[in-house]
Write an enzyme that holds these catalytic residues in place. Structure first.
Site, PDB file in Angstrom:
ATOM      1  N   GLU A 268       0.836  -1.194   0.000  1.00  0.00           N
ATOM      2  CA  GLU A 268       0.000   0.000   0.000  1.00  0.00           C
ATOM      3  C   GLU A 268       0.876   1.251   0.000  1.00  0.00           C
ATOM      4  OE1 GLU A 268      -2.707  -0.202   3.274  1.00  0.00           O
ATOM      5  OE2 GLU A 268      -3.632  -2.076   2.597  1.00  0.00           O
ATOM      6  N   HIS A 291      -8.030   1.373   2.050  1.00  0.00           N
ATOM      7  CA  HIS A 291      -7.872   0.939   3.447  1.00  0.00           C
ATOM      8  C   HIS A 291      -8.677   1.861   4.377  1.00  0.00           C
ATOM      9  CE1 HIS A 291      -4.893  -1.388   6.206  1.00  0.00           C
ATOM     10  NE2 HIS A 291      -6.083  -1.281   6.782  1.00  0.00           N
TER      11      HIS A 291
END
Length: 407
Positions: A268, A291
């Protein structure tokens, strides 16, 4: 082994990654004023320098406290993960240094569960595709492949706090619920346990709610994704590494799976400035969110209060209840003149030697609480008398001592 911390350092708390204001409000309400806020994740020398004189640090998921980082921070006494996961912290090294780690296992449960149910409805109705086509000027009113969630089967992999809450919400909209968990779990509502392979074959929606770590890496690999029905959809709001992204990408592009929603990824971006890269970009039947499962105002406010309270209670009273890597001692308000927190290797004779030092100094022990966890022991001792620097030095110099502080 560490020496007693300077009181001015004991109260310094560093909060990284835009932790909710409720944390600062709560800490200040409990008498902690030396609070430093950093609005982003840090790493390497910058992270070490920022935490060099901190007693406590609060992080979210993008700041990684590795063994190397922790060993460079001898004054650090406790860590708060303002999220559910703690895999961004080297828990074993933290424990070996006498540093309890706290998290918020329940505060964002509802937010994540609501996102999962919303995505299940959107995917089964093919809303992501219809939305993309409408934005492109195409008027696609076809009902083909669009289904109600009522009477569909939701398969939950990982029946913990979030998984169980998802099941309750799913039943409220008419879904049948089954679940798989390697541990025996009491079903809520009408949910029923199934073996993993049977669940994958029978469910219309699969949702993952498992912890990160070596045991769950690629839990849903190509072979297991291949067991799912072509009309089924997959949702992952747990940990990025539990789904084989390349296998999922192939299944979606070849039409062997109807859709997917992902909120977590193997890799990420560390900040908003870094490009988000995944092979799933551009697929109309895939929902990609950054997220944000727990990113609601309610969840972040709750997490801020919960974790900051745990940090404050440890710094003020030595409380370690709900620490993920440490012997748990329940909260006991400090009502005596001196409280000693003694972290040590769990071996015979430590408490006897400690108490002998108190007796030698003519001190009466008002209360003592001891808990152990594996190789670690933790004792809180209350004495209604001043503790001399000489006695503290002797307590900290014990052959089994890891860390010794007075609060």
């Amino acid at each position: 082994m560490s020496n007693p911390s300077n009181p001015s350092n004991m109260n310094k708390i560093v909060l990284l990654e835009k932790i909710h204001a409720s944390a600062v409000e709560n800490l200040r309400a409990q008498g902690f004023e030396n609070i430093v806020q950093v609005p982003r994740a840090l790493s390497g020398p910058e992270l070490i320098e920022t935490l060099s004189d901190a007693a406590a640090v609060g992080i979210r998921s993008n700041t990684h406290l590795t063994g190397e980082v922790l060993r460079a921070l001898p004054k650090l006494r406790t860590i708060g993960c303002f999220c559910i996961g703690t895999n961004q912290v080297d828990l074993n090294t933290a424990a070996a240094m006498g540093i309890p780690v706290f998290n918020a296992p329940y505060s964002n449960t509802r937010s994540v569960a609501e996102l999962v149910i919303a995505e299940a409805i959107l995917l089964l109705r093919r809303i992501p595709e219809k939305n993309a086509r409408s934005h492109a000027g195409r008027w696609d009113k076809s009902a083909q492949g669009a289904y109600e969630v009522r009477n569909k089967t939701l398969g939950i992999i990982g029946y913990g706090n979030i998984g169980a809450q998802v099941g309750i919400l799913a039943e409220s909209v008419g879904m049948r619920v089954c679940y798989y968990d390697p541990e025996s779990k009491l079903p809520l509502g009408n949910a029923k346990p199934l073996p993993l392979e049977e669940l994958l074959r029978s469910a219309d929606v699969i949702t993952l709610h498992v912890p990160g770590g070596p045991t769950t890496v690629n839990l849903l690999n190509g072979e297991r994704i291949g067991l799912m029905k072509p009309s089924a959809v997959l949702i992952n709001a747990s940990r990025g590494g539990v789904v084989d992204i390349d296998a999922l990408n192939a299944s979606l592009r070849e039409g062997r799976l109807a859709g997917a929603a992902l909120d977590v990824y193997p890799t990420e971006p560390k900040s908003e400035k870094e490009e988000f890269i995944t092979p799933l970009r551009g697929l109309e039947n895939v929902i990609l969110t950054p997220h944000i499962g727990g990113s609601t105002e309610e969840a972040q406010e709750n997490i801020g209060r919960e974790v900051s309270d745990k940090l404050a209670r440890f710094l003020a009273a030595g409380t370690t209840r709900s620490a993920v890597n440490f012997p748990e001692v329940a909260h006991q308000a400090k009502e005596v003149l001196s409280r000693i927190l003694h972290v040590h290797r769990n071996e015979p004779g430590v408490i006897a030697r400690m108490n002998a030092l108190f007796a030698e100094g003519g001190l009466n022990i008002v209360a003592q609480h001891l808990q152990t966890k594996g190789a670690l022991g933790y004792a809180i001792t209350d004495v209604d008398s001043p503790i001399s620097p000489e006695l503290m030095k002797k307590l900290c110099s014990d052959s089994a001592a890891i860390r010794c502080n007075m609060v």
